[in-house]
Design an enzyme around this catalytic site. Structure first.
Site, mmCIF file in Angstrom:
data_model
loop_
_atom_site.group_PDB
_atom_site.id
_atom_site.type_symbol
_atom_site.label_atom_id
_atom_site.label_comp_id
_atom_site.label_asym_id
_atom_site.label_seq_id
_atom_site.Cartn_x
_atom_site.Cartn_y
_atom_site.Cartn_z
ATOM 1 N N SER A 61 29.654 64.901 47.377
ATOM 2 C CA SER A 61 28.706 65.909 46.892
ATOM 3 C C SER A 61 29.159 67.350 47.063
ATOM 4 C CB SER A 61 27.345 65.729 47.583
ATOM 5 O OG SER A 61 26.668 64.617 47.056
ATOM 6 N N LYS A 64 29.127 69.562 44.077
ATOM 7 C CA LYS A 64 27.978 70.354 43.612
ATOM 8 C C LYS A 64 28.167 71.858 43.821
ATOM 9 C CE LYS A 64 24.539 66.658 44.196
ATOM 10 N NZ LYS A 64 25.121 65.625 45.062
ATOM 11 N N SER A 121 21.041 67.810 48.676
ATOM 12 C CA SER A 121 22.069 67.277 47.779
ATOM 13 C C SER A 121 21.490 66.354 46.712
ATOM 14 C CB SER A 121 23.133 66.523 48.597
ATOM 15 O OG SER A 121 24.328 66.400 47.872
ATOM 16 N N LYS A 225 27.950 73.326 51.663
ATOM 17 C CA LYS A 225 27.641 72.049 51.034
ATOM 18 C C LYS A 225 28.380 70.915 51.720
ATOM 19 C CE LYS A 225 25.447 69.624 48.175
ATOM 20 N NZ LYS A 225 25.449 68.614 49.271
#
Length: 382
Positions: A61, A64, A121, A225
């Protein structure tokens, strides 16, 4: 004996081909669990530490970050608004993995979608945003790859906007640092979301807790992130700021969530312990420059940009400057015209050069204006 020697040589050759997981740069003194890492200073983009930083790995993730970058670019350019309602498609609602369980037809503003992507997320929110911006996830992914090329992310191929496992969906610690820097440097409003520890959506009915533990447990954390899949293992792009310096620590393929956090903290600690950003100014004020044959007799010089120099701790006292500037300039003078430069040294090493520019334009005197000025000087002399 010959069989034993052959076996020994085979083992040695195999060992030489296997990257040493957990290896860190020898001069750093760090012992990390991850397969790949990089530490970057945000303002200058200087790489402070790296190991296997161009190895192509699954980012999970952490993907992202590029999704968020494209969304924030669209917001800041006025293409979309934070208040725009995003309508959820059946495809977006059907995303697996981390999600906030959006339903087909449900509407949520862009700002809430961004919050869900950064904090928990949400794959469903990432796809909904992608569709809202580009019409389909496929069209959005094409934009992701184009933007990656523009940023020099040569190790990267995106196949989706979520980071869900897909054969060939890869990037590197180096490339993650590049897109992380672009996001936090040019779109600082993302901090409003990446620094949230706990929040909620749907009028408080659905709680959110950040997957990035550093937000609560590491001083100065600003984001950014996390990512995890069973094949990518634990990844993070962690950002933190202390004393006006923001660092980006990328960790890929840590074996556990705790080791991911510890690796990121170790990299950030190293950066804050060994480096500093030093503001640099001319040693004397910039005096006005005489303008020959101008409607104004002087023009004010100014630095093209603020200068902050990245130095190792202990070098701050060795920073000096050398100013070179024209004693005069002939009109016409354009605003932004180069008048000189400021050289910045650490010891005898030149580290930066900042152009000195004209702060305003100065038109040239007309012929009647020249005679008028000469007459005025003659009268004043009498």
């Amino acid at each position: 004996m010959k069989k034993s020697l052959t076996l020994l040589l085979s083992v040695l050759m195999l060992a030489a081909c296997i990257p040493l997981a957990g290896a860190a740069p020898a001069d750093s003194g760090l012992s990390l669990s991850c397969a790949s890492c990089l530490l970057m200073e945000k303002e200058t983009g200087t790489i402070l530490l790296e190991d296997n930083s161009h190895e192509k790995l699954e980012p999970a993730s952490v993907t992202k970050i590029m999704t968020l970058l494209l969304v924030m670019e669209a917001v800041d350019s006025g293409q979309i608004s934070m208040d725009d309602p995003v309508t959820v498609s059946a495809y977006a609602a059907g995303m697996g993995g981390s999600q906030v369980y959006l339903e087909e037809g449900e509407q949520m503003p862009v700002s809430e979608m961004i919050k869900c992507v950064t904090v928990v997320s949400g794959n469903d929110c990432a796809v909904a945003l992608a569709e809202h911006l580009a019409g389909s996830e496929g069209a959005f992914v094409a934009r992701m790859n184009q933007r990656a090329q523009e940023l020099g992310m040569a190790d990267t191929t995106f196949l989706n906007c979520t980071g869900l496992p897909a054969q060939g969906h890869v990037t590197s610690a180096h490339d993650i640092a590049l897109m992380s820097r672009e996001l936090i440097l040019n779109h600082p409003k993302i901090r409003d979301y990446t620094t949230i520890w706990m929040d909620s959506i749907r009028n408080g009915e659905f709680g959110l807790t950040n997957t990035n533990r550093l937000v609560r447990f590491y001083q100065g954390t600003t984001g950014l992130k996390t990512g995890f899949t069973s094949s990518a293992q634990y990844c993070i792009s962690a950002t933190a700021e202390r004393d006006g310096m923001e660092l980006i620590a990328v960790v890929m393929k840590s074996p556990t969530v705790n080791q991911r956090s510890e690796d990121a903290k170790a990299l950030l600690d190293y950066g804050f312990a060994h480096y500093a950003l030093v503001p640099v100014y001319p040693e004397v004020p910039l005096a006005p420059v005489d303008v020959l044959l101008g409607v104004q007799s002087q023009v004010q010089p100014q630095l093209e940009r603020d200068c902050r120099l990245l130095t190792r701790k202990g070098e701050e006292g060795q920073v000096t400057t050398r100013l070179t500037i024209s004693p005069n300039v002939e009109a016409p003078v354009e605003q932004g015209q180069t008048l000189g430069q400021l050289e910045v040294y650490v010891g005898s090493e030149l580290r930066d050069t900042v152009p000195i520019l004209a702060a305003q334009p100065v038109d040239r005197l007309s012929i009647p204006g020249i005679f008028g000025r000469m007459l005025s000087k003659l009268l004043m002399a009498e």
